[in-house]
Design a protein around this motif. Structure first.
Motif, PDB file in Angstrom:
ATOM      1  N   GLN A  14      -2.750 -16.940  11.424  1.00 12.67           N
ATOM      2  CA  GLN A  14      -2.321 -16.610  10.060  1.00 12.67           C
ATOM      3  C   GLN A  14      -3.088 -15.401   9.534  1.00 12.67           C
ATOM      4  OE1 GLN A  14      -2.930 -20.203   7.833  1.00 12.67           O
ATOM      5  NE2 GLN A  14      -1.236 -21.275   8.813  1.00 12.67           N
ATOM      6  N   ARG A  15      -4.397 -15.374   9.783  1.00  9.96           N
ATOM      7  CA  ARG A  15      -5.225 -14.250   9.324  1.00  9.96           C
ATOM      8  C   ARG A  15      -4.784 -12.959  10.003  1.00  9.96           C
ATOM      9  NH1 ARG A  15      -9.479 -16.037  10.996  1.00  9.96           N
ATOM     10  NH2 ARG A  15      -9.769 -14.755  12.814  1.00  9.96           N
ATOM     11  N   GLU A  16      -4.538 -13.026  11.322  1.00  3.85           N
ATOM     12  CA  GLU A  16      -4.106 -11.837  12.044  1.00  3.85           C
ATOM     13  C   GLU A  16      -2.753 -11.345  11.543  1.00  3.85           C
ATOM     14  OE1 GLU A  16      -4.340 -13.163  16.099  1.00  3.85           O
ATOM     15  OE2 GLU A  16      -6.488 -12.687  16.243  1.00  3.85           O
ATOM     16  N   ALA A  17      -1.857 -12.272  11.219  1.00  4.12           N
ATOM     17  CA  ALA A  17      -0.542 -11.888  10.701  1.00  4.12           C
ATOM     18  C   ALA A  17      -0.688 -11.202   9.345  1.00  4.12           C
ATOM     19  CB  ALA A  17       0.361 -13.112  10.590  1.00  4.12           C
ATOM     20  N   ARG A  18      -1.572 -11.727   8.488  1.00  7.17           N
ATOM     21  CA  ARG A  18      -1.788 -11.098   7.175  1.00  7.17           C
ATOM     22  C   ARG A  18      -2.354  -9.696   7.341  1.00  7.17           C
ATOM     23  NH1 ARG A  18      -3.883 -16.161   5.851  1.00  7.17           N
ATOM     24  NH2 ARG A  18      -5.998 -15.369   6.024  1.00  7.17           N
ATOM     25  N   LEU A  19      -3.259  -9.524   8.305  1.00 10.50           N
ATOM     26  CA  LEU A  19      -3.849  -8.201   8.521  1.00 10.50           C
ATOM     27  C   LEU A  19      -2.806  -7.206   9.011  1.00 10.50           C
ATOM     28  CD1 LEU A  19      -7.282  -9.119  10.161  1.00 10.50           C
ATOM     29  CD2 LEU A  19      -6.871  -8.217   7.865  1.00 10.50           C
ATOM     30  N   LYS A  20      -1.873  -7.669   9.836  1.00  5.58           N
ATOM     31  CA  LYS A  20      -0.826  -6.780  10.337  1.00  5.58           C
ATOM     32  C   LYS A  20       0.136  -6.374   9.222  1.00  5.58           C
ATOM     33  CE  LYS A  20      -0.851  -8.393  15.090  1.00  5.58           C
ATOM     34  NZ  LYS A  20      -0.129  -9.117  16.134  1.00  5.58           N
ATOM     35  N   GLU A  21       0.364  -7.288   8.272  1.00  2.72           N
ATOM     36  CA  GLU A  21       1.292  -7.009   7.177  1.00  2.72           C
ATOM     37  C   GLU A  21       0.693  -6.051   6.157  1.00  2.72           C
ATOM     38  OE1 GLU A  21       2.281 -10.786   5.510  1.00  2.72           O
ATOM     39  OE2 GLU A  21       3.414 -11.412   7.275  1.00  2.72           O
ATOM     40  N   ALA A  22      -0.597  -6.167   5.937  1.00  5.99           N
ATOM     41  CA  ALA A  22      -1.251  -5.343   4.918  1.00  5.99           C
ATOM     42  C   ALA A  22      -1.503  -3.946   5.473  1.00  5.99           C
ATOM     43  CB  ALA A  22      -2.571  -5.978   4.505  1.00  5.99           C
ATOM     44  N   PRO A  23      -1.117  -2.931   4.717  1.00  7.01           N
ATOM     45  CA  PRO A  23      -1.390  -1.572   5.181  1.00  7.01           C
ATOM     46  C   PRO A  23      -2.898  -1.295   5.135  1.00  7.01           C
ATOM     47  CG  PRO A  23      -0.503  -1.524   2.964  1.00  7.01           C
ATOM     48  CD  PRO A  23      -0.446  -2.957   3.432  1.00  7.01           C
ATOM     49  N   ALA A  24      -3.347  -0.509   6.063  1.00  9.39           N
ATOM     50  CA  ALA A  24      -4.766  -0.146   6.092  1.00  9.39           C
ATOM     51  C   ALA A  24      -5.081   0.736   4.889  1.00  9.39           C
ATOM     52  CB  ALA A  24      -5.082   0.599   7.388  1.00  9.39           C
ATOM     53  N   PRO A  25      -6.218   0.495   4.238  1.00  6.22           N
ATOM     54  CA  PRO A  25      -6.565   1.322   3.071  1.00  6.22           C
ATOM     55  C   PRO A  25      -6.855   2.761   3.504  1.00  6.22           C
ATOM     56  CG  PRO A  25      -8.362  -0.166   3.612  1.00  6.22           C
ATOM     57  CD  PRO A  25      -7.225  -0.507   4.516  1.00  6.22           C
ATOM     58  N   THR A  26      -6.504   3.679   2.648  1.00  7.34           N
ATOM     59  CA  THR A  26      -6.786   5.083   2.929  1.00  7.34           C
ATOM     60  C   THR A  26      -8.271   5.348   2.725  1.00  7.34           C
ATOM     61  OG1 THR A  26      -6.437   5.767   0.651  1.00  7.34           O
ATOM     62  CG2 THR A  26      -4.491   5.729   2.088  1.00  7.34           C
ATOM     63  N   LEU A  27      -8.713   6.478   3.194  1.00  6.51           N
ATOM     64  CA  LEU A  27     -10.113   6.862   3.021  1.00  6.51           C
ATOM     65  C   LEU A  27     -10.461   6.920   1.535  1.00  6.51           C
ATOM     66  CD1 LEU A  27     -12.809   7.765   4.141  1.00  6.51           C
ATOM     67  CD2 LEU A  27     -11.919  10.104   4.234  1.00  6.51           C
ATOM     68  N   LYS A  28      -9.543   7.474   0.744  1.00  8.43           N
ATOM     69  CA  LYS A  28      -9.775   7.558  -0.702  1.00  8.43           C
ATOM     70  C   LYS A  28      -9.938   6.163  -1.309  1.00  8.43           C
ATOM     71  CE  LYS A  28      -7.620   9.103  -4.993  1.00  8.43           C
ATOM     72  NZ  LYS A  28      -6.426   9.710  -5.583  1.00  8.43           N
ATOM     73  N   GLU A  29      -9.069   5.226  -0.927  1.00  8.07           N
ATOM     74  CA  GLU A  29      -9.156   3.854  -1.440  1.00  8.07           C
ATOM     75  C   GLU A  29     -10.466   3.189  -1.024  1.00  8.07           C
ATOM     76  OE1 GLU A  29      -4.451   2.594  -1.530  1.00  8.07           O
ATOM     77  OE2 GLU A  29      -5.562   2.413   0.348  1.00  8.07           O
ATOM     78  N   ARG A  30     -10.872   3.410   0.206  1.00  4.62           N
ATOM     79  CA  ARG A  30     -12.141   2.820   0.681  1.00  4.62           C
ATOM     80  C   ARG A  30     -13.326   3.400  -0.067  1.00  4.62           C
ATOM     81  NH1 ARG A  30     -10.538   3.404   6.750  1.00  4.62           N
ATOM     82  NH2 ARG A  30     -11.817   5.240   6.460  1.00  4.62           N
ATOM     83  N   LEU A  31     -13.314   4.724  -0.299  1.00  2.00           N
ATOM     84  CA  LEU A  31     -14.413   5.356  -1.041  1.00  2.00           C
ATOM     85  C   LEU A  31     -14.470   4.859  -2.480  1.00  2.00           C
ATOM     86  CD1 LEU A  31     -14.258   9.048   0.214  1.00  2.00           C
ATOM     87  CD2 LEU A  31     -16.125   7.422   0.544  1.00  2.00           C
ATOM     88  N   LEU A  32     -13.307   4.756  -3.127  1.00  2.00           N
ATOM     89  CA  LEU A  32     -13.277   4.262  -4.501  1.00  2.00           C
ATOM     90  C   LEU A  32     -13.795   2.828  -4.577  1.00  2.00           C
ATOM     91  CD1 LEU A  32      -9.889   5.726  -5.778  1.00  2.00           C
ATOM     92  CD2 LEU A  32     -12.199   6.399  -6.491  1.00  2.00           C
ATOM     93  N   ARG A  33     -13.399   2.004  -3.613  1.00  2.00           N
ATOM     94  CA  ARG A  33     -13.860   0.619  -3.586  1.00  2.00           C
ATOM     95  C   ARG A  33     -15.364   0.562  -3.343  1.00  2.00           C
ATOM     96  NH1 ARG A  33     -10.744  -1.756   0.547  1.00  2.00           N
ATOM     97  NH2 ARG A  33      -8.986  -1.052  -0.658  1.00  2.00           N
ATOM     98  N   TRP A  34     -15.843   1.402  -2.444  1.00  2.00           N
ATOM     99  CA  TRP A  34     -17.273   1.439  -2.100  1.00  2.00           C
ATOM    100  C   TRP A  34     -18.098   1.877  -3.318  1.00  2.00           C
ATOM    101  CZ3 TRP A  34     -20.860   5.528  -1.293  1.00  2.00           C
ATOM    102  CH2 TRP A  34     -22.056   5.133  -0.681  1.00  2.00           C
ATOM    103  N   LEU A  35     -17.544   2.805  -4.067  1.00  2.00           N
ATOM    104  CA  LEU A  35     -18.223   3.281  -5.269  1.00  2.00           C
ATOM    105  C   LEU A  35     -18.057   2.336  -6.451  1.00  2.00           C
ATOM    106  CD1 LEU A  35     -17.256   7.060  -5.053  1.00  2.00           C
ATOM    107  CD2 LEU A  35     -19.521   6.054  -4.663  1.00  2.00           C
ATOM    108  N   GLY A  36     -17.233   1.333  -6.280  1.00  2.00           N
ATOM    109  CA  GLY A  36     -17.005   0.362  -7.351  1.00  2.00           C
ATOM    110  C   GLY A  36     -16.081   0.875  -8.433  1.00  2.00           C
ATOM    111  N   LEU A  37     -15.289   1.860  -8.112  1.00  2.00           N
ATOM    112  CA  LEU A  37     -14.385   2.453  -9.101  1.00  2.00           C
ATOM    113  C   LEU A  37     -12.972   1.908  -9.006  1.00  2.00           C
ATOM    114  CD1 LEU A  37     -15.609   6.141  -8.768  1.00  2.00           C
ATOM    115  CD2 LEU A  37     -16.249   4.464 -10.520  1.00  2.00           C
ATOM    116  N   GLN A  38     -12.768   0.969  -8.118  1.00  2.00           N
ATOM    117  CA  GLN A  38     -11.415   0.389  -7.973  1.00  2.00           C
ATOM    118  C   GLN A  38     -11.521  -1.094  -7.789  1.00  2.00           C
ATOM    119  OE1 GLN A  38      -9.276   1.590  -4.500  1.00  2.00           O
ATOM    120  NE2 GLN A  38      -7.329   1.462  -5.557  1.00  2.00           N
TER     121      GLN A  38
END
Length: 78
Positions: A54-78
């Motif tokens: 189930q976890r693997e199926a959810r990961l396949k369905e969810a699009p990978a976050p972009t670099l911008k999204e990862r940076l914003l999340r890392w910075l706590g801005l999203q």
């Protein structure tokens, strides 16, 4: 220990928690019936595998976050 191994261990723990709750809620007195416990372990292993799939199926369905999204999340801005 890798993240995959940690997640598999959590799946196994969650499956055991579910199984033990089912046993307690059923009111069955199992004592030291090893056949019962082997069957319980088989059910736990199957459930842990289901959780993994189930976890693997959810990961396949969810699009990978972009670099911008990862940076914003890392910075706590999203």
């Amino acid at each position: 220990m890798s993240t995959d191994n940690q997640q598999e261990n959590r799946d196994k723990e969650n499956a055991w928690i579910e199984e033990l709750n089912n046993i307690l809620n059923s009111g069955i007195d199992v004592g030291d019936d090893w056949t019962f416990w082997r069957q319980a372990e088989d059910r736990v292993n199957r459930r842990a595998e289901e959780l993994k799939q189930q976890r693997e199926a959810r990961l396949k369905e969810a699009p990978a976050p972009t670099l911008k999204e990862r940076l914003l999340r890392w910075l706590g801005l999203q």
